[in-house]
Every structure is written in C-alpha cells, then in structure tokens.
Enzyme design. Sequence first.
Site, PDB file in Angstrom:
ATOM      1  N   GLY A 113      10.437  -5.096   4.079  1.00 56.42           N
ATOM      2  CA  GLY A 113       9.412  -5.094   4.948  1.00 56.42           C
ATOM      3  C   GLY A 113       8.445  -6.241   4.512  1.00 56.42           C
ATOM      4  N   CYS A 114       7.179  -6.312   4.989  1.00 49.91           N
ATOM      5  CA  CYS A 114       5.999  -7.002   4.458  1.00 49.91           C
ATOM      6  C   CYS A 114       5.466  -6.617   3.095  1.00 49.91           C
ATOM      7  CB  CYS A 114       4.817  -7.230   5.580  1.00 49.91           C
ATOM      8  SG  CYS A 114       5.400  -8.318   6.974  1.00 49.91           S
ATOM      9  N   VAL A 115       6.507  -6.616   2.260  1.00 49.56           N
ATOM     10  CA  VAL A 115       5.930  -6.058   0.794  1.00 49.56           C
ATOM     11  C   VAL A 115       6.239  -7.087  -0.150  1.00 49.56           C
ATOM     12  CG1 VAL A 115       6.345  -4.187  -1.170  1.00 49.56           C
ATOM     13  CG2 VAL A 115       6.459  -3.517   1.437  1.00 49.56           C
TER      14      VAL A 115
END
Lengths: 106, 459, 217
Positions: A104-106
């Site tokens: 994800g947006c990590v």
Amino acid sequence: MPTIELAGKTYEVDEDGFLEDLDKWNEEFAQAYASTEDIQGTLTEEHWKLIHYLRNYFQQFGIAPMIRKVCKDNGIDMKKLYELFPTGPAKGACKLAGLSKPTGCV
Amino acid sequence: MLHPPLDQQPIDPAYPFRSESPLSREERKARFLGALKGILELDLYDRPLKMYLDTCARCNNCAGQCPVFQATGDVHDLPAWRSDLLRRVYRRYFTPSGRLLGRLVGAKKLTAGDIDAMVEAFYRCTMCRRCAVHCPLAVDNALITRIGRVLLAEIGFVPKNITVSVAAQLAKGGNTSSIPPAAFIDTLDFLEEELVDETGINIPIPRDVEGAEYFFAAPVSDYIMEADTLMGIARVFHAAGASWTVGTENYDAINYGLFYSDDKLEEILNRLLAEVRRLKCGTLVIGECGHATKAALLFHKVFGRSEYRDIRIESILQVTRRFLAEGKISFAASKDQGSVTYHDPCNLGRGLGLYEEPRELLAAAGIEVVEMQPNREMNLCCGGGGGLVVAPDLHDWRMSVGGLLKAEQLRATGAKTVVAPCANCKKQLRELVQHHNIDMEVAGLHDLVGRALTREEKA
Amino acid sequence: MTGMEFIARVFPYLALGLFVLGTAWRFLRWRSLPAHLKWTLYPFPKGTAGQLKYMAGEIFTFGTIYRFNRRLWIGAYVLHMAMGGFVLFSILYLAGWLPGTAVRIILWILLAAPVYLVALRSFNKYLRAVTTPEEFFNLIFLAAFAVAGLAASPSAMSPRAYFVGLMLMRPDAASLPPELVPAILLGGLFLIYLPWSRMIHYISKYFAYHAIKWQKN
Ligand code: SF4
Ligand code: SF4
C-alpha cells in the site's frame, strides 16, 4: 520463487528481497543484508535493538508497528531512525528484520 | 511529406516497470479489442470517451502542461501521442472512416507490440489532469489513460504491487497494508496514549459505535505512517463534539480500483459502504487521501449498491471546514510553525474542487501559506499519482522524472514544511525531499490544524 | 441531366444538405447519449454568462493555444478565421458590397495558412510525432480548395449571377463559369466530409466543455 545467497546460505525472498518466512531469519541474514540497505560496517547495538523490537511486534501482531510507535518505544526520533536505516524504516529496517514487505502507500 | 510517427515504438529502456500478462500475445489482442468494445458500450464512458477519442486537434498544448513530458522531452511522453495509442485502435475497429480509410485517418491495426507500448505509456502518466486544463477541445488525456489501464487489466497487465495490495484488501477483513485487526486496535490505543501525552486530556478514537454520525475511514497506511494526521483528525472531531467512529471490520478507504479497474473499484467501495451501514452511520468521511476521496465521491452514485446510496460521503477537509464555519471548532493564536507551503493533491483539486477549504483552515489556524508557483488548478502533480507511488520499482523514475518539476517547485518556495492532505502525495513528497536534498518537512493538513485548536476541548 | 448540370444544379444543394444533416446527426447523437460518469475539472467559470464569456474568448482568440503554443497559433488562428472570413466575404461579395479582390485575398490566406501548418507539422519534432496523415490530408484539402478558387477567380465571367441564382433556388448551369467547377466540387466534398472528420470539433467542443468538463452534479 527468487532466492538470495547471503553469507553462504540461501534464502527464499520476494522479488524485492524481503524474506518469505519470518522464522528462517537469523542474525547473519541481517548483517549480510546491511550493506545493500546503505548501512556501513557491522550492525550496532542500536540496530539490533530495533531489529528485535520489530520482530517481536511482528510475531505478536503480524505487521510492523506504526513508525511513531517504533520511535517512542525505542526512545529515538525519526531522524535517528533514518540515520540507522537510511533506506527508511518501512524498507530497510523491515527487510533486515526479516518481515514481509509492507504494501500500500507505505 | 507524410510522416507515420505512430510506428515508432516506445520506449525508454531504463523504465523499470514491466508487467507480465499470462495470456499469449495473440490472445491479448482479441481480448483487448473485446474489452474495448465492451467499454464503448457502457453508458458510463460513452460521451466523454468517444468524444476524446474522436477529437483531438493535435496541437500539443497538453505537452506544455505535462510534468512528465516536461521532464523527459521525449515524444513518447507527449500526452496526445500516448492517447493515440488507444485512439488509433478505436479508429480502426470502431469507426466507419477508420475501417474504410485506415492509416489515412490515423487508424491502425492492433499488434501485440502496440499493447507492450501501452503498458509502459499508460503507466508513465500520473493521471494528474493538468494537461486537460488548457486543452482547447477540453480533451482529458487522463481519462484515456484510465480506460487504457482498464483494458490492459482485462488482459492481465497490472503492476504487481497494486495487485498484491488489492488482493490483500479484498481478502476477508483485509486492507491494502495488511494491518490485522488486533494491530489496528493496538495502534488506536497507542494513538490515544499519544493524544493524552500531547494534550493532557482524553481524546478517544471511538470504535464500532453504532449510530455515530460520522464513520471515519483513513487510507489505511496512515495507521503506519501518519500518526500526526490521525491525531489531528481525532482532535477536530473531539473539539467539535461530533459523534464519530472507526469500524474494526473495515478501516481502509484506499481504492486502487480507481487506477485500473471498475470491477475492483466497485467491490472495494461497496465493502466500505457495507461497514458504514453495519454501524448505521449517516456519513462516510474519507481521511486525507486524494484518490480515495475521488473514488468514493465520484463513483458512489454509479457503483454504490442502491441500498447504500443514501449514505453521505465527504472529505475530512469539508467536514473540518464546516465545523469551523459552524463555530464548532476554533483556533488559538498562531504558534510559530515556520514557513508553510501547500500542495494541492490533483484528485482533491482538479478532481473535486477542494482548493479553498484547506487554505481557509490553515489561515484560520494562523498559518501563513507561501504559495507554490503555480498552484491550485495548475499545481504540479507530486509525481507519484495514478498509483505509481505504490510501486517500489518505480522509485527512481518517480524521483528523476515524475517528480522532477515538483522538486524544483518545492525548493523554490523555501518553506520549512509542505502540507499535503493526501497519503499518496505525502509518501512521494517525503521521498522527493530526501532524494533531492531539500530541507523540508512533509505534513498532513490535520497535523497542523489539530495542534492549533483551542483548548476548549479540555472541559 | 449532364454532368455539368448535376454539378451546377444539384451538387451544391446536396453538399450543403449532407453537411447540415451530418452535423445535426452528430450533434443529436452526442446530445442523446445517456448520463455519463461525472468527470468535471475544477474550477470552472461560474454561471452561464461566465461560461459563454470563456467560450467566446476561446473561439474568437484561440486563447489557450495563443498562450502555450504561439507558433501553431499563428497558423491555426489565421486558418480558422480565413474559413469563416471566406464564407462572410463571399456573401458580401455576392451582395455586391465587396469587390472580388477581397475574396481573392481571403483565398490567398486560405492557401498560405495550410501550407504554413503543413510545414510546421513536418518540421517540428513534437508536432510531427502527434500528427497523423489525416491532419495533412485536411490541410491539403483546404489548400486545394483555395487553389481552385484562385484559379477560377480571374475569369472574365463573373460568378455572381450563378451564385445568386443558386441562392434564389433557381440554379442555372449556363451561368456557371467552367473554371469554377473544380472549386465547387472541392468545396462541396469538403462540406460533406467535414462532419465525419475530426474537424467535428466545432460541435464536440460544446459538449466537451458544457456537458463534461464543466458538469455540475
Ligand atoms: S491539448 Fe487537447 S487537442 Fe491539443 S493535442 Fe492535447 S489533447 Fe489534443
Ligand atoms: S494526466 Fe498528467 S501525467 Fe498524464 S498526460 Fe496529463 S499532464 Fe501528463
């Protein structure tokens, strides 16, 4: 499944080099990986403390903790975290600790 | 002198992103055309898509606005060239003139090589829509990119990291960052402790409160990356005395379906709406995230199941702004934050028109904004839009191409902090300032807004 | 009916009729399409007045191209104005308010602009990359029409009588100067072709702005 050879041993990893199986991890793995994550020389006491902290949390919860929690529980700030793991906590630290890749947006 | 430029094949050998389809090269063509036929028959895209495919003046006005083309100067990054990859196929198979006159009207038979070219081209566009602002014919290349990606997904081309995240999200009780419920709850507890440390009072993050007015869903990565944003939002809800909750069965607003698949978009959206309904909340509030907000707001009435259509959907920016207007929250005299600049996330700005809400909140919080040049509808994409930020293999490209102009723009402000109310932008901007050695903090909007609230919350 | 009679008495009406029908068909077709995905681009001019003002500015100045693509603007703007100008000047000429020279000047412009644009699209790397044969075809089509018009205009015989007859629905093959035939043919074919080419943007622009880019809820 890609594999990687570190210090004479073969490990199964994903295509970004994250260890597939948490239990296959050992200290040589972390040490051998350090240089690819821009860490010079041998891992220090501070590195090991963080690595074990991350592994413990992961064993309990199945994910790395919130970055702020990492800092707080280890008494360091964000800057220090990046000094220890220049490629970032999500990438470098998790990789050395043998955790699976954060998505994800990590 | 007739030039057939459409024969040039891309592309940049250094471009790292490759995706592999399980289909044979022959199968790909047939399925691609079948999928295109299907999409052209959908009411949903009928008018805009056909119009954009039918009319482009080939004036290259779009090129002057495209941050990617500006960074590379490569003809393959010309927005009109990219859109033509799809346009020429549409012409050849779906218009009388193209069937009849072929190349003369820019129509071309689809080859497997064309598909390879599309895979790269459509993932070199961040779908920022900057190019659409000054197109004389109001053509929106970002929609063509999106449809192109939808078609590619039909034949198996999707960036690996996006598929992995979406699969994780669609697994039972899953989310894009694979945060298990126990870890989620542990994180909420941690945030509550932090809030006590910071404010001296108890500010709860309510869980599974049935009948709460607001159901809050953050991009789930915030629960790893953005403690300050989440704490700021909790403080706002608390100060406003609002009844709100998070759900422990679905706490991820991210919807990567927006970037490549209507089916996934629909499924992800309805799962989230189901959780809102489970808790009988009236309003779904999407946290600081551009694409998630746009996916929910734009597609709610189209893809949301009919029984969920009465759920209101709002951005947290709108909610907080309204609390301010209604006098439910107020701000203390400004504390010195150093100079602050504001980044307009493409999906919140051009996509939803949320330009002034964040600025008014910052102003009310006594924070002076040094505007980037240009800003608002002409703001430059962070360079990680359209889902590209999710792909680690695109990191170098995002730093040296996608975000190149953004980095210069950030540096020119000389600000100490850049505020971006979007998880996607924040990740990209952090990587940018580090990569380009810009001495700047990256923060969410509510990080600053939360800290500036007056202490009436203490009561 | 001889070929000449067809060209003189039927073809102009046919071409105009097909142009009107083609345009109407495309307009109605686009208008009848069902509600589509909201794909608004913010911000947009408020109110009908604001939108009309923007549109008028865009149509009469080509403002967006002027700002970002000056070299193309010179050619594109002159070309479009010359097309409109040709129609206007021709009417004024037929009404007897303008000398034939005025129409000839417009035709020279209508020749020069496409030539300039063909050159620009050939030699500018980026324009060349997005130009398809269709653009060249359209431009050459226009230039050919202008050449045919210029070739016919110095004729001894005034075309006025013929066109006035045409307008009064009393077309007379005998009053059509033969040198004018190529121009009539090319002009008529262009009209027939126009709604089906990508030059249909004289219609699509309306929808692309009002129905999509500026769509309110
Ligand atoms: S600005 Fe619009 S009309 Fe011009 S080339 Fe780009 S998409 Fe086509
Ligand atoms: S949407 Fe953005 S990245 Fe894509 S072509 Fe337009 S300006 Fe370029």
